[in-house]
Design an enzyme around this catalytic site. Structure first.
Site, PDB file in Angstrom:
ATOM      1  N   MET A 193      24.511   8.243   1.632  1.00 28.07           N
ATOM      2  CA  MET A 193      24.368   9.518   2.326  1.00 28.07           C
ATOM      3  C   MET A 193      24.672   9.355   3.820  1.00 28.07           C
ATOM      4  O   MET A 193      25.252  10.231   4.444  1.00 28.07           O
ATOM      5  CB  MET A 193      22.961  10.084   2.108  1.00 28.07           C
ATOM      6  CG  MET A 193      22.789  11.503   2.585  1.00 28.07           C
ATOM      7  SD  MET A 193      24.011  12.607   1.839  1.00 28.07           S
ATOM      8  CE  MET A 193      23.076  13.250   0.451  1.00 28.07           C
ATOM      9  N   GLU A 239       0.810  -1.228   0.000  1.00 23.89           N
ATOM     10  CA  GLU A 239       0.000   0.000   0.000  1.00 23.89           C
ATOM     11  C   GLU A 239       0.841   1.276   0.000  1.00 23.89           C
ATOM     12  O   GLU A 239       0.400   2.318  -0.485  1.00 23.89           O
ATOM     13  CB  GLU A 239      -0.953   0.020   1.193  1.00 23.89           C
ATOM     14  CG  GLU A 239      -2.102  -0.980   1.092  1.00 23.89           C
ATOM     15  CD  GLU A 239      -1.749  -2.350   1.640  1.00 23.89           C
ATOM     16  OE1 GLU A 239      -0.553  -2.614   1.901  1.00 23.89           O
ATOM     17  OE2 GLU A 239      -2.678  -3.168   1.803  1.00 23.89           O
ATOM     18  N   PHE A 295     -11.199  -6.989  14.266  1.00 23.15           N
ATOM     19  CA  PHE A 295     -10.164  -7.464  13.356  1.00 23.15           C
ATOM     20  C   PHE A 295      -9.854  -6.380  12.311  1.00 23.15           C
ATOM     21  O   PHE A 295     -10.757  -5.836  11.691  1.00 23.15           O
ATOM     22  CB  PHE A 295     -10.629  -8.745  12.655  1.00 23.15           C
ATOM     23  CG  PHE A 295      -9.632  -9.265  11.657  1.00 23.15           C
ATOM     24  CD1 PHE A 295      -8.377  -9.675  12.076  1.00 23.15           C
ATOM     25  CD2 PHE A 295      -9.937  -9.303  10.310  1.00 23.15           C
ATOM     26  CE1 PHE A 295      -7.438 -10.128  11.156  1.00 23.15           C
ATOM     27  CE2 PHE A 295      -9.010  -9.761   9.382  1.00 23.15           C
ATOM     28  CZ  PHE A 295      -7.753 -10.172   9.813  1.00 23.15           C
ATOM     29  N   GLN A 296      -8.587  -6.078  12.173  1.00 21.20           N
ATOM     30  CA  GLN A 296      -8.096  -5.063  11.234  1.00 21.20           C
ATOM     31  C   GLN A 296      -8.692  -3.684  11.489  1.00 21.20           C
ATOM     32  O   GLN A 296      -8.913  -2.910  10.560  1.00 21.20           O
ATOM     33  CB  GLN A 296      -8.321  -5.495   9.781  1.00 21.20           C
ATOM     34  CG  GLN A 296      -7.489  -6.739   9.453  1.00 21.20           C
ATOM     35  CD  GLN A 296      -7.368  -7.029   7.996  1.00 21.20           C
ATOM     36  OE1 GLN A 296      -8.279  -6.765   7.220  1.00 21.20           O
ATOM     37  NE2 GLN A 296      -6.240  -7.588   7.602  1.00 21.20           N
ATOM     38  N   LYS A 322     -17.218  -0.511   6.415  1.00 18.54           N
ATOM     39  CA  LYS A 322     -17.712  -1.513   5.480  1.00 18.54           C
ATOM     40  C   LYS A 322     -19.240  -1.463   5.325  1.00 18.54           C
ATOM     41  O   LYS A 322     -19.759  -1.562   4.213  1.00 18.54           O
ATOM     42  CB  LYS A 322     -17.284  -2.908   5.946  1.00 18.54           C
ATOM     43  CG  LYS A 322     -17.604  -3.981   4.928  1.00 18.54           C
ATOM     44  CD  LYS A 322     -16.900  -5.291   5.224  1.00 18.54           C
ATOM     45  CE  LYS A 322     -17.180  -6.282   4.093  1.00 18.54           C
ATOM     46  NZ  LYS A 322     -16.494  -7.565   4.318  1.00 18.54           N
TER      47      LYS A 322
HETATM   48  C1  LIG Z   1      12.605   5.274   4.821  1.00 16.26           C
HETATM   49  C2  LIG Z   1      13.897   5.896   5.144  1.00 16.26           C
HETATM   50  N1  LIG Z   1      14.724   5.341   6.061  1.00 16.26           N
HETATM   51  C3  LIG Z   1      15.920   5.908   6.337  1.00 16.26           C
HETATM   52  C4  LIG Z   1      16.306   7.060   5.718  1.00 16.26           C
HETATM   53  C5  LIG Z   1      17.647   7.702   6.068  1.00 16.26           C
HETATM   54  N2  LIG Z   1      18.517   7.728   4.896  1.00 16.26           N
HETATM   55  C6  LIG Z   1      18.670   8.839   4.142  1.00 16.26           C
HETATM   56  S1  LIG Z   1      19.661   8.610   2.831  1.00 16.26           S
HETATM   57  C7  LIG Z   1      19.950   7.011   3.259  1.00 16.26           C
HETATM   58  C8  LIG Z   1      20.843   6.146   2.434  1.00 16.26           C
HETATM   59  C9  LIG Z   1      20.271   5.799   1.130  1.00 16.26           C
HETATM   60  O1  LIG Z   1      21.056   4.813   0.528  1.00 16.26           O
HETATM   61  P1  LIG Z   1      20.925   4.468  -0.989  1.00 16.26           P
HETATM   62  O2  LIG Z   1      19.505   4.318  -1.372  1.00 16.26           O
HETATM   63  O3  LIG Z   1      21.801   3.307  -1.292  1.00 16.26           O
HETATM   64  O4  LIG Z   1      21.432   5.780  -1.721  1.00 16.26           O
HETATM   65  P2  LIG Z   1      22.861   6.491  -1.748  1.00 16.26           P
HETATM   66  O5  LIG Z   1      22.870   7.504  -0.665  1.00 16.26           O
HETATM   67  O6  LIG Z   1      23.902   5.446  -1.565  1.00 16.26           O
HETATM   68  O7  LIG Z   1      22.895   7.135  -3.081  1.00 16.26           O
HETATM   69  C10 LIG Z   1      19.269   6.691   4.431  1.00 16.26           C
HETATM   70  C11 LIG Z   1      19.336   5.378   5.097  1.00 16.26           C
HETATM   71  C12 LIG Z   1      15.399   7.622   4.790  1.00 16.26           C
HETATM   72  N3  LIG Z   1      15.669   8.769   4.160  1.00 16.26           N
HETATM   73  N4  LIG Z   1      14.238   7.023   4.513  1.00 16.26           N
END
Ligand SMILES: Cc1ncc(C[n+]2csc(CCOP(=O)(O)OP(=O)(O)O)c2C)c(N)n1
Lengths: 568, 163
Positions: A478, A50, A112-113, A162
């Site tokens: 990042m 979803e 439920f749900q 529902k």
């Molecule tokens: C749902 C979610 N969880 C954690 C983060 C924190 N976060 C920001 S950038 C990042 C790394 C992303 O890694 P990747 O997709 O491999 O991209 P890269 O930075 O290596 O280009 C994380 C964990 C986020 N932005 N969103």
């Protein structure tokens, strides 16, 4: 004729001209799915989670200026949708989310749900409704579309128990809505607009800073006219990219944490700042106190009064729809005898060109290892700068924003406010459905893509030939970058171990996978992928794991306290 | 600064939690919050007492206005207004204190509304600070229980909050 609540809901979507509903069925929405089955005007796209339904509806909305629609069941269906809803909320994207709820007589009994969907989503929707009476279904959905799209747009959720979806009543779709407590401004105040014009004409070091509001309000035309008329420099926020053509010479790049040196310094040093549909986000102006050190007059145009004077003091607030206000501002400027201060502008541009001379986006390319920036430059070239590009969140997102020059609005689709990893692929599905003939690519990382990779299956079912550009650096890049800069190179849990073979994975889903390991193969691989018009191609670019995004204004620092690649 | 903000909102389930949620989500203070129906059945009126810098108060007013169910907002402190709050206090009333408590009630124009041989329950109305002063004026060990409604406010003269 009497219709059931479920039939009414679908009729409402038809009346609203909804082409696609992104959703996933379940017990509480069975009647609604039944009503969907019996018609073919509204097409349903069955996602695999979803969250993806909402992101797909979001991508559809961002790329079209229409309202995106998602349909989910109660309980886990609704909670799975929350991240998508919050993503849309933070970026002011118009969505209508219909969720099923347990029957009214069960509400409050831990059925439920059952979850309190209205309660859970309250802080991340523009508004939400629980419909307890079948006679309210049509008027509520009408209101939901109106609220989602008007004023500052946002997601609106309609929770339908529902039993309500199964009860019958006469169907009349209201032709008009009015909500007595809701009157979004359209036109800005005339006196304020005149004052703004005067400030702009008197400016010595002016700057225009335009955000996502320009895109949402379809105000690019007016913005371009204004910028050309005044001859001022302009920057875009991450959300505003494409709102002003990036290849134009007055565009000085994106600003903010990973913005260009020239944009950030011009922002910092300007004496008159025109902020248009932007909200002085912490990732944009960095440290507020540092930003406040330079005295400057600020004109702020925004449809949402609460965005004005929230983080910075504003001299001329103008509440109104950006397109309208810019139109009125242009009229005032056209009728004025005064011209912008040409001499001051020459000096200001000279200064900006000096900053530009730093060439802050220059990176050292390599023959050995693929530089992510290089992939994006090639992507830009090969797509002629004319693709719809979605992205996930991380370094790849920032590099895309820096190196892909968007000349048109609604082409750059990313989660700016919430920063939701997992957004890119499902958003691309929505974009591709909205623009079946356009080139749609999703730039992602090996971390982000795995957050909604199951949607490769949806892409197969609905034949969505998206190009997935995974910049695979084997790191949550990042995070790794911040750990390198601010946590003494302690790479705590940012290495992505046990990665799947993405080529085989793509193939397992019935798509084409290409792995690219050498810089010399980048261009050929991209060309091949884009030549495959009817295939989803998953490109696994094995990129330099140590590459960092520059420039960088560290969190909490001021815009002029920027780290450049050359500094390290 | 302390502000009294009054608002008219749709008399709908959930409207109250929208307002309360806004305050907690954005970290605004709530000193008190009261809500009750109005003569117009479709609306209820809420009074929130909050405090913050001018910037914060401005944001609170804007954010409240943004809520779809909020029909009208008035910051009482932007003009002349009246503030009243009701307090019920149960105090020990034995021996000498019996007379003393009665006298205090008189001084603060309170009324004794329930009497036992060991306690009085008094009713006092006034501004929040007047009620505070009453509580400060009597010995805390004498207080058995207090309950306050939270402030409500109304503009003076022609300042009217109505649709
Ligand atoms: C749902 C979610 N969880 C954690 C983060 C924190 N976060 C920001 S950038 C990042 C790394 C992303 O890694 P990747 O997709 O491999 O991209 P890269 O930075 O290596 O280009 C994380 C964990 C986020 N932005 N969103």
């Amino acid at each position: 004729m009497e219709l059931t609540g479920a039939e009414i809901a679908i009729r409402c979507l038809q009346e609203e001209g909804v082409e696609y509903v992104f959703g996933y069925p379940g017990g509480a929405v069975l009647f609604i799915y039944d009503a969907l089955f019996n018609q073919d005007k509204v097409k349903h796209i069955l996602v695999r989670h979803e969250q993806a339904a909402v992101h797909a509806a979001d991508g559809y909305a961002r790329s079209t200026d229409k309202v995106g629609v998602a349909l989910v069941t109660s309980g886990p269906g609704a909670t799975n949708a929350v991240t998508g809803i919050a993503t849309a909320y933070m970026d002011s994207i118009p969505l209508v989310i219909i969720s099923g709820q347990v029957p009214t007589s069960f509400i409050g009994e831990d059925a439920f749900q059952e979850v309190d969907t209205v309660g859970i989503t309250r802080p991340c929707v523009k508004h939400n409704f629980l419909v307890k009476d079948v006679r309210d279904v049509a008027s509520t959905i009408k209101k939901a579309f109106y609220l989602a799209k008007s004023g500052r747009p946002g997601p609106v959720l309609v929770d339908i128990p529902k039993d309500v979806s199964n009860q019958k009543t006469e169907f009349n779709y209201p032709t008009a809505v009015s909500v007595r407590s809701y009157h979004p401004a359209q036109h800005g105040e005339e006196g304020q607009i005149k004052q703004a014009a005067q400030l702009l004409l008197d400016a010595k070091r002016p700057m225009i800073y335009a955000g996502g509001g320009v895109v949402l309000s379809e105000a690019s035309k007016q913005l371009i006219e204004l910028v050309r008329l005044l001859g001022f420099p302009i920057t875009n926020t991450l959300m505003g990219l494409g709102g002003y053509p990036a290849t134009d010479k007055q565009f000085i790049g994106m600003l903010g944490m990973h913005g260009t040196y020239e944009a950030n310094l011009a922002m910092h040093n300007c004496d008159v700042l025109l902020a248009v549909g932007a909200r002085f986000d912490d990732r944009v102006i960095g440290n507020v106190a540092h930003f406040g050190q330079v005295p400057r007059k600020i004109i702020h145009i925004d449809i949402d009064p609460s965005s004005i004077a929230k983080r910075v003091r504003v001299d001329v607030p103008i509440v109104g729809d950006v397109a309208h206000v810019l139109g009125d501002l242009l009229a005032v400027l056209h009728s004025s005898k005064q011209q912008p201060d040409a001499q001051a502008l020459v000096a200001w541009w000279k200064q900006i060109d000096e900053w530009r001379g730093k060439n802050c986006l220059l990176y050292r390319n390599s023959d050995e290892v693929i530089k992510p920036q290089f992939v994006l430059q090639k992507l830009y070239e090969i797509t002629g700068g004319d693709a719809f590009i979605t992205s996930d969140v991380g370094q790849h997102q920032m590099w895309t924003a820096q190196y892909y020059k968007f000349d048109q609005p609604r082409r750059w689709i990313n989660s700016g406010g919430l920063g939701t990893m997992g957004f890119g692929l499902p958003a691309a599905m929505g974009v591709k459905l909205a623009h079946p003939d356009a080139t749609v690519a999703c730039v992602t990382g090996e971390g982000s893509i795995q957050m909604n990779i199951q949607e490769l299956s949806t892409c197969k079912q609905f034949r969505l030939p998206i190009k997935v550009i995974a910049l695979n650096n084997r790191y949550l890049g990042m995070v790794r970058q911040w750990q390198e800069f601010f946590h003494g190179n302690r790479y705590s849990e940012s290495y992505m171990d046990a990665l799947p073979d993405f080529v085989k994975l793509a193939e397992a889903y019935g798509h084409v996978g290409i792995r690219v390991t050498k810089p010399s193969d980048v261009e050929g691989a991209l060309r091949e992928a884009f030549a495959r018009k009817n295939d989803l191609v998953f490109m696994d670019f094995q990129t330099d794991p140590t590459e960092n995004v520059f420039p960088m204004v560290p969190g909490g620092k001021g815009l002029s306290e920027v780290i450049l690649a050359e500094d390290l | 600064m302390r502000h009294i903000i009054s608002l008219l909102m749709e008399n709908e389930a959930g409207a109250l939690s929208r307002v309360a949620g806004l305050f907690s989500a954005r970290g605004y203070n709530i000193e008190s919050l009261t809500v009750a129906p109005t003569e117009d059945q479709t609306m209820s009126r809420m009074t929130i007492v909050t405090s913050g810098s001018d910037d914060v108060i401005e944001q609170i007013n804007k954010q409240l206005n943004k809520l779809v169910e909020v029909v009208a907002v008035m910051d009482m402190n932007e003009g002349d207004h009246l503030e009243r709050e009701l307090m019920l206090v149960k105090v020990r009333a034995v021996g000498e204190a019996r007379e003393e408590m009665k006298r205090m009630a008189d001084i603060f124009r309170g009324r004794i509304i329930d009497v036992t041989d060991r306690s009085y329950t008094m009713e006092l109305t006034g501004s929040g600070s007047k009620l505070d002063s009453f509580l400060q004026a009597i010995d805390t060990s004498m207080i058995l229980e207090t309950v306050r409604t939270g402030a409500c406010g109304i503009g003076r003269g022609d300042r009217i909050l109505k649709l």
